[in-house]
Design a protein around this motif. Structure first.
Motif, PDB file in Angstrom:
ATOM      1  N   SER A   1       0.838  -1.191   0.000  1.00  0.00           N
ATOM      2  CA  SER A   1       0.000   0.000   0.000  1.00  0.00           C
ATOM      3  C   SER A   1       0.879   1.250   0.000  1.00  0.00           C
ATOM      4  CB  SER A   1      -0.919   0.004   1.217  1.00  0.00           C
ATOM      5  OG  SER A   1      -1.783  -1.119   1.193  1.00  0.00           O
ATOM      6  N   TYR A   2       0.389   2.313  -0.658  1.00  0.00           N
ATOM      7  CA  TYR A   2       1.171   3.544  -0.725  1.00  0.00           C
ATOM      8  C   TYR A   2       0.270   4.709  -1.104  1.00  0.00           C
ATOM      9  CZ  TYR A   2       1.154   2.746  -5.805  1.00  0.00           C
ATOM     10  OH  TYR A   2       0.777   2.532  -7.113  1.00  0.00           O
ATOM     11  N   SER A   3       0.792   5.911  -0.923  1.00  0.00           N
ATOM     12  CA  SER A   3       0.074   7.125  -1.280  1.00  0.00           C
ATOM     13  C   SER A   3       1.067   8.165  -1.780  1.00  0.00           C
ATOM     14  CB  SER A   3      -0.717   7.658  -0.079  1.00  0.00           C
ATOM     15  OG  SER A   3       0.131   7.812   1.050  1.00  0.00           O
ATOM     16  N   LEU A   4       0.552   9.173  -2.475  1.00  0.00           N
ATOM     17  CA  LEU A   4       1.398  10.230  -3.025  1.00  0.00           C
ATOM     18  C   LEU A   4       0.692  11.569  -2.844  1.00  0.00           C
ATOM     19  CD1 LEU A   4       3.972  10.981  -4.663  1.00  0.00           C
ATOM     20  CD2 LEU A   4       2.611  10.655  -6.742  1.00  0.00           C
ATOM     21  N   PHE A   5       1.422  12.549  -2.294  1.00  0.00           N
ATOM     22  CA  PHE A   5       0.896  13.888  -2.053  1.00  0.00           C
ATOM     23  C   PHE A   5       1.819  14.923  -2.696  1.00  0.00           C
ATOM     24  CE2 PHE A   5      -0.338  11.139   1.462  1.00  0.00           C
ATOM     25  CZ  PHE A   5      -1.713  11.315   1.507  1.00  0.00           C
ATOM     26  N   HIS A   6       1.267  16.065  -3.068  1.00  0.00           N
ATOM     27  CA  HIS A   6       2.045  17.077  -3.779  1.00  0.00           C
ATOM     28  C   HIS A   6       1.675  18.479  -3.311  1.00  0.00           C
ATOM     29  CE1 HIS A   6       2.740  19.548  -7.662  1.00  0.00           C
ATOM     30  NE2 HIS A   6       3.885  19.418  -7.044  1.00  0.00           N
ATOM     31  N   THR A   7       2.695  19.335  -3.177  1.00  0.00           N
ATOM     32  CA  THR A   7       2.489  20.745  -2.894  1.00  0.00           C
ATOM     33  C   THR A   7       3.301  21.583  -3.864  1.00  0.00           C
ATOM     34  OG1 THR A   7       2.612  22.499  -1.223  1.00  0.00           O
ATOM     35  CG2 THR A   7       4.358  20.850  -1.179  1.00  0.00           C
ATOM     36  N   LYS A   8       2.741  22.716  -4.276  1.00  0.00           N
ATOM     37  CA  LYS A   8       3.447  23.672  -5.127  1.00  0.00           C
ATOM     38  C   LYS A   8       3.797  24.949  -4.379  1.00  0.00           C
ATOM     39  CE  LYS A   8       1.429  22.599  -9.676  1.00  0.00           C
ATOM     40  NZ  LYS A   8       0.674  23.218 -10.810  1.00  0.00           N
ATOM     41  N   ASP A   9       3.245  25.098  -3.164  1.00  0.00           N
ATOM     42  CA  ASP A   9       3.374  26.365  -2.453  1.00  0.00           C
ATOM     43  C   ASP A   9       4.081  26.221  -1.102  1.00  0.00           C
ATOM     44  OD1 ASP A   9       1.449  25.056  -0.978  1.00  0.00           O
ATOM     45  OD2 ASP A   9      -0.195  26.376  -1.559  1.00  0.00           O
ATOM     46  N   GLY A  10       5.037  25.313  -1.059  1.00  0.00           N
ATOM     47  CA  GLY A  10       5.830  25.171   0.155  1.00  0.00           C
ATOM     48  C   GLY A  10       5.129  24.480   1.300  1.00  0.00           C
ATOM     49  N   GLY A  11       4.010  23.798   1.014  1.00  0.00           N
ATOM     50  CA  GLY A  11       3.313  23.050   2.049  1.00  0.00           C
ATOM     51  C   GLY A  11       2.083  23.729   2.600  1.00  0.00           C
ATOM     52  N   LYS A  12       1.704  24.890   2.043  1.00  0.00           N
ATOM     53  CA  LYS A  12       0.488  25.557   2.511  1.00  0.00           C
ATOM     54  C   LYS A  12      -0.753  24.754   2.134  1.00  0.00           C
ATOM     55  CE  LYS A  12       2.535  30.171   2.212  1.00  0.00           C
ATOM     56  NZ  LYS A  12       2.475  31.500   1.534  1.00  0.00           N
ATOM     57  N   THR A  13      -0.763  24.233   0.916  1.00  0.00           N
ATOM     58  CA  THR A  13      -1.851  23.364   0.471  1.00  0.00           C
ATOM     59  C   THR A  13      -1.262  22.113  -0.163  1.00  0.00           C
ATOM     60  OG1 THR A  13      -1.986  24.456  -1.692  1.00  0.00           O
ATOM     61  CG2 THR A  13      -3.434  25.275   0.068  1.00  0.00           C
ATOM     62  N   TRP A  14      -2.034  21.022  -0.076  1.00  0.00           N
ATOM     63  CA  TRP A  14      -1.560  19.727  -0.574  1.00  0.00           C
ATOM     64  C   TRP A  14      -2.616  19.071  -1.448  1.00  0.00           C
ATOM     65  CZ3 TRP A  14       3.293  17.665   0.256  1.00  0.00           C
ATOM     66  CH2 TRP A  14       4.090  18.357   1.186  1.00  0.00           C
ATOM     67  N   GLN A  15      -2.155  18.395  -2.469  1.00  0.00           N
ATOM     68  CA  GLN A  15      -3.020  17.630  -3.362  1.00  0.00           C
ATOM     69  C   GLN A  15      -2.813  16.136  -3.089  1.00  0.00           C
ATOM     70  OE1 GLN A  15      -4.985  19.229  -5.979  1.00  0.00           O
ATOM     71  NE2 GLN A  15      -6.010  17.265  -5.831  1.00  0.00           N
ATOM     72  N   THR A  16      -3.905  15.408  -2.882  1.00  0.00           N
ATOM     73  CA  THR A  16      -3.805  13.950  -2.828  1.00  0.00           C
ATOM     74  C   THR A  16      -3.713  13.447  -4.261  1.00  0.00           C
ATOM     75  OG1 THR A  16      -5.101  13.805  -0.799  1.00  0.00           O
ATOM     76  CG2 THR A  16      -4.921  11.808  -2.117  1.00  0.00           C
ATOM     77  N   VAL A  17      -2.556  12.900  -4.629  1.00  0.00           N
ATOM     78  CA  VAL A  17      -2.328  12.442  -5.995  1.00  0.00           C
ATOM     79  C   VAL A  17      -2.753  10.989  -6.149  1.00  0.00           C
ATOM     80  CG1 VAL A  17      -0.624  12.222  -7.846  1.00  0.00           C
ATOM     81  CG2 VAL A  17      -0.397  14.061  -6.150  1.00  0.00           C
ATOM     82  N   LEU A  18      -2.329  10.140  -5.201  1.00  0.00           N
ATOM     83  CA  LEU A  18      -2.662   8.713  -5.243  1.00  0.00           C
ATOM     84  C   LEU A  18      -2.973   8.212  -3.841  1.00  0.00           C
ATOM     85  CD1 LEU A  18       0.152   7.340  -7.619  1.00  0.00           C
ATOM     86  CD2 LEU A  18      -2.271   7.608  -8.182  1.00  0.00           C
ATOM     87  N   ALA A  19      -3.886   7.261  -3.770  1.00  0.00           N
ATOM     88  CA  ALA A  19      -4.210   6.583  -2.510  1.00  0.00           C
ATOM     89  C   ALA A  19      -4.465   5.114  -2.837  1.00  0.00           C
ATOM     90  CB  ALA A  19      -5.424   7.210  -1.852  1.00  0.00           C
ATOM     91  N   ASN A  20      -3.412   4.306  -2.766  1.00  0.00           N
ATOM     92  CA  ASN A  20      -3.491   2.896  -3.152  1.00  0.00           C
ATOM     93  C   ASN A  20      -3.483   1.995  -1.923  1.00  0.00           C
ATOM     94  OD1 ASN A  20      -2.922   3.967  -5.872  1.00  0.00           O
ATOM     95  ND2 ASN A  20      -2.475   1.830  -6.380  1.00  0.00           N
ATOM     96  N   SER A  21      -4.661   1.609  -1.478  1.00  0.00           N
ATOM     97  CA  SER A  21      -4.788   0.590  -0.442  1.00  0.00           C
ATOM     98  C   SER A  21      -4.838  -0.786  -1.106  1.00  0.00           C
ATOM     99  CB  SER A  21      -6.060   0.815   0.382  1.00  0.00           C
ATOM    100  OG  SER A  21      -6.004   2.038   1.091  1.00  0.00           O
ATOM    101  N   THR A  22      -4.370  -1.810  -0.402  1.00  0.00           N
ATOM    102  CA  THR A  22      -4.399  -3.175  -0.932  1.00  0.00           C
ATOM    103  C   THR A  22      -4.841  -4.144   0.163  1.00  0.00           C
ATOM    104  OG1 THR A  22      -2.070  -3.616  -0.353  1.00  0.00           O
ATOM    105  CG2 THR A  22      -2.503  -2.682  -2.534  1.00  0.00           C
ATOM    106  N   ALA A  23      -5.300  -5.306  -0.261  1.00  0.00           N
ATOM    107  CA  ALA A  23      -5.705  -6.324   0.707  1.00  0.00           C
ATOM    108  C   ALA A  23      -4.515  -6.823   1.516  1.00  0.00           C
ATOM    109  CB  ALA A  23      -6.383  -7.483  -0.022  1.00  0.00           C
ATOM    110  N   GLY A  24      -3.376  -6.990   0.839  1.00  0.00           N
ATOM    111  CA  GLY A  24      -2.201  -7.521   1.526  1.00  0.00           C
ATOM    112  C   GLY A  24      -1.479  -6.502   2.375  1.00  0.00           C
ATOM    113  N   GLY A  25      -1.497  -5.225   1.940  1.00  0.00           N
ATOM    114  CA  GLY A  25      -0.746  -4.200   2.650  1.00  0.00           C
ATOM    115  C   GLY A  25      -1.576  -3.331   3.568  1.00  0.00           C
ATOM    116  N   GLY A  26      -2.912  -3.405   3.431  1.00  0.00           N
ATOM    117  CA  GLY A  26      -3.789  -2.611   4.286  1.00  0.00           C
ATOM    118  C   GLY A  26      -4.065  -1.239   3.702  1.00  0.00           C
TER     119      GLY A  26
END
Length: 398
Positions: free
Chosen positions: A261-286
């Motif tokens: 399981s993994y996720s990916l987040f992105h900011t363009k403004d130094g961390g003031k706002t964040w975009q959820t890019v990916l949210a990959n949950s799996t049966a094996g990884g939770g």
């Protein structure tokens, strides 16, 4: 059937399907859950790592004579541009000037090439083995010279000039002869990432949270710029940056049944706002890291475990996915709007080994698949990942 088992089976099925789900759209950016808060850095005085005296004599290579080295099991890749670049394997480095159609072995030696980095078509570096032996070239690889050693060999190393480079929180200003450890907070997961001598990023787990930290003074002070509720185990991180205020944060969670399981987040403004890019949950990884129980909001990358992440710009990033139970386990997904939408590629590729990816720009790049029993294969794209063409079959494993 026991009635208590039914909901568990249903949840497992939903998470398994989520691991191979297609493209998605995130409706809105994610705001940091709290105001920036100062985090104390590690109190240890930064230590200087002194590399062995490098040899100014070029290491014997094979750029001007035939070679019998078998180009099997590609372990590293780096492009100077769409046509010119290097790859490495166990005891060899090779070079191309025609997008991988033909390769010339430039270096033969001992040890696995762990990483390659190029500033341009003439200046490049290679790290070898777990000890981090560092090689460099100034003439496009015609000669490779010993340049010392790279600390933090598991971290991503990158040069920002002929003399200045970073490997995790290790910093050199003399081409790799000496390295200074920049201070980082205690308890971070994975390696910190420094874009330059002032700007860095790190990830630290908290109690039921995961925090993203930022420094703008070379690690002297760190501020918490994102804090997310977290019900997953955090086993690793990958951090990349395409600008002073840009950061792509990959959180790696649990693994099981050949799934991670993994996720990916992105900011363009130094961390003031964040975009959820990916949210990959799996049966094996939770559940994916950075989400509470019952929440898995975000686009899904193809595959059941993460492949390589390659960031081109604040808007463009590519990421591989792997499904080890599939006949063609490898795929490439991408975003061209900073993570607001995610597009999964329609092509899949054979090879059950490590997937390697390098991009020259938003449209042109190379992909190399590996396998223990089949030759490594290289593909190229000039359409931003929409289509890939086979460019080269390497030598078969012995």
């Amino acid at each position: 059937m026991n009635k208590k088992i039914v909901p568990i089976l249903a949840l497992t099925l939903m998470m398994t399907l989520a691991g191979c789900k297609s493209s998605g759209t995130t409706n809105s950016a994610v705001n940091a859950s709290e105001s920036p808060q100062s985090i104390e850095a590690a109190t240890a005085t930064p230590q200087v790592t002194v590399s062995p005296n490098p040899s100014k004599t070029p290491i014997a290579g094979t750029s001007n004579k035939p070679t019998k080295v078998a180009m099997t099991g590609v372990t590293a890749i780096r492009l100077a541009d769409a046509k010119v670049g290097w790859i490495g394997g166990n005891g060899w480095i090779a070079h191309t000037t025609d997008s991988g159609k033909q390769w010339q072995v430039q270096y033969e030696g001992s040890g696995e090439i762990k990483q390659l980095f190029a500033l341009n078509g003439q200046e490049a570096w290679a790290s070898i083995g777990d000890e981090g032996k560092l090689l460099s070239t100034k003439d496009g690889g015609q000669h490779w010279t010993s340049a010392g050693r790279v600390p933090n060999t598991a971290a991503f190393f990158h040069f920002i000039s002929k003399s200045e480079a970073f490997s995790g929180n290790a910093h050199t200003v003399d081409g790799g002869l000496h390295w200074t450890n920049l201070p980082v907070p205690d308890g971070i997961t994975g390696d910190a990432y420094f874009r330059d001598a002032k700007n860095g990023w790190a990830v630290k787990p908290g109690k039921d949270t995961v925090d993203v930290l930022r420094t703008q003074d070379g690690g002297k002070t760190w501020n918490r710029v994102m804090s997310r509720k977290n019900a997953a185990s955090l086993t690793g991180t990958v951090i990349r940056s395409a600008g002073e205020n840009d950061a792509w944060i990959e959180l790696i969670g649990g693994s099981g049944m050949n799934q991670t399981s993994y996720s990916l987040f992105h900011t363009k403004d130094g961390g003031k706002t964040w975009q959820t890019v990916l949210a990959n949950s799996t049966a094996g990884g939770g559940i994916a890291p950075g989400f509470p129980v019952g929440d898995n909001t975000g686009p899904k990358n193809t595959g059941a475990k993460p492949g390589p992440l390659y960031v081109v710009s604040p808007d463009v990033a590519f990421m591989g996915g792997q499904c080890l139970s599939c006949d063609k386990p490898n795929s490439i997904g991408l975003t061209k709007d900073g993570g607001k939408t995610w597009e999964n590629g329609k092509e899949t590729f054979t090879g059950y080994g490590e997937l390697l990816l390098g991009m020259a720009d938003a449209n042109q790049g190379w992909l190399i698949t590996n396998d223990n029993t089949q030759p490594s294969v290289m593909y190229t794209t000039s359409s931003g990942g929409a289509n890939w063409a086979k460019a080269h079959n390497f030598d078969a494993p012995k």
